[in-house]
Design a protein around this motif. Structure first.
Motif, short mmCIF file in Angstrom:
data_model
loop_
_atom_site.label_atom_id
_atom_site.label_comp_id
_atom_site.label_asym_id
_atom_site.label_seq_id
_atom_site.Cartn_x
_atom_site.Cartn_y
_atom_site.Cartn_z
N GLY A 43 -5.63 -26.27 -42.05
CA GLY A 43 -6.21 -25.08 -41.20
C GLY A 43 -6.46 -26.03 -39.68
N THR A 44 -6.80 -25.37 -38.33
CA THR A 44 -6.25 -26.05 -36.95
C THR A 44 -7.70 -26.18 -36.27
OG1 THR A 44 -5.28 -24.49 -35.07
CG2 THR A 44 -6.21 -23.12 -36.01
N ASN A 45 -7.83 -26.27 -35.16
CA ASN A 45 -8.42 -26.97 -34.10
C ASN A 45 -7.96 -26.48 -32.73
OD1 ASN A 45 -7.91 -29.39 -33.45
ND2 ASN A 45 -7.73 -30.03 -35.20
N PRO A 46 -9.16 -26.50 -31.63
CA PRO A 46 -9.09 -25.76 -30.47
C PRO A 46 -7.79 -26.96 -29.86
CG PRO A 46 -11.40 -25.77 -30.78
CD PRO A 46 -11.03 -26.35 -32.49
N GLU A 47 -8.22 -28.37 -30.12
CA GLU A 47 -7.78 -29.57 -29.52
C GLU A 47 -6.05 -29.55 -30.07
OE1 GLU A 47 -11.44 -29.95 -29.41
OE2 GLU A 47 -10.16 -29.80 -31.33
N GLU A 48 -5.76 -28.82 -31.50
CA GLU A 48 -4.74 -28.57 -32.08
C GLU A 48 -3.34 -28.03 -31.27
OE1 GLU A 48 -2.65 -29.02 -36.08
OE2 GLU A 48 -3.05 -26.92 -35.57
N LEU A 49 -4.07 -26.82 -30.79
CA LEU A 49 -3.89 -26.05 -30.28
C LEU A 49 -3.64 -26.11 -28.24
CD1 LEU A 49 -6.26 -22.93 -31.97
CD2 LEU A 49 -3.56 -22.99 -32.60
N ILE A 50 -4.94 -26.53 -28.27
CA ILE A 50 -3.94 -26.90 -26.45
C ILE A 50 -3.01 -28.40 -27.16
CG2 ILE A 50 -5.16 -28.36 -25.26
CD1 ILE A 50 -7.62 -27.37 -25.73
N ALA A 51 -2.70 -28.75 -28.04
CA ALA A 51 -1.27 -29.74 -28.30
C ALA A 51 -0.13 -29.17 -28.10
CB ALA A 51 -1.59 -30.77 -29.02
N ALA A 52 -0.42 -28.11 -28.80
CA ALA A 52 0.38 -27.58 -29.15
C ALA A 52 1.22 -26.47 -27.56
CB ALA A 52 0.31 -26.47 -29.86
N ALA A 53 0.15 -25.54 -27.19
CA ALA A 53 0.50 -25.52 -25.27
C ALA A 53 1.24 -25.97 -24.91
CB ALA A 53 -1.09 -24.82 -25.63
N HIS A 54 0.68 -27.04 -24.77
CA HIS A 54 1.25 -28.30 -23.56
C HIS A 54 2.45 -28.20 -23.57
CE1 HIS A 54 -0.66 -31.87 -20.29
NE2 HIS A 54 0.31 -30.47 -20.40
N ALA A 55 2.39 -29.39 -25.11
CA ALA A 55 3.99 -29.81 -25.62
C ALA A 55 4.50 -28.65 -24.79
CB ALA A 55 4.07 -30.02 -26.55
#
Length: 141
Positions: A43-55
């Motif tokens: 599944g996902t999590n907020p930190e993973e999504l922030i990492a993807a957005a930042h990259a």
């Protein structure tokens, strides 16, 4: 321009589950939970999504910086690692560490470093990590 995402949560923090959706449909009832955030359940999590957005944001910002300076990258590959740490009774995101591997013909190290730093400081996600947050909360009966 506005982009939307929605989160729905059911149950307690530790035992509940939720899902995330975006208007684009890239996330559509994508599961997230305590176990996807703090353990290894799929599944996902907020930190993973922030990492993807930042990259993604940083890499695109650098591509624009390079283009403006007259360079065309063959490849820009960025990894972002977002760190979540305990703080008091909760948690905080303490950093986002970007690691970039780049192939850019004709550029020297000094110019590359300058453009990469400028992209890191000025990509919108870097800025949002320091931004004001607003909240409008409504309790429904």
């Amino acid at each position: 321009m506005n982009r939307k995402a929605r989160a729905i949560w059911r149950g307690t923090g530790r035992d509940g589950t939720g899902d995330l959706s975006t208007d684009s449909g890239v996330l559509s009832a994508t599961p997230y939970s305590y176990k996807t955030r703090f353990e290894t359940e799929p599944g996902t999590n907020p930190e993973e999504l922030i990492a993807a957005a930042h990259a993604g944001c940083f890499t695109m910002a650098l591509a624009f910086q390079l283009q403006t300076a007259g360079f065309t990258p063959e490849e820009l590959a960025t990894e972002a690692v977002v760190s979540l740490e305990s703080e008091g009774g909760g948690f905080r995101i303490s950093r986002s560490a970007l690691t970039l591997r780049a192939r850019v013909p004709g550029i020297d190290q000094a110019k590359f470093d300058e453009l990469a730093r400028n992209a890191e400081l000025n990509c919108p996600v870097s800025k949002v990590l320091k931004a004001e947050i607003t909240l409008e909360a409504t309790l429904e009966a």
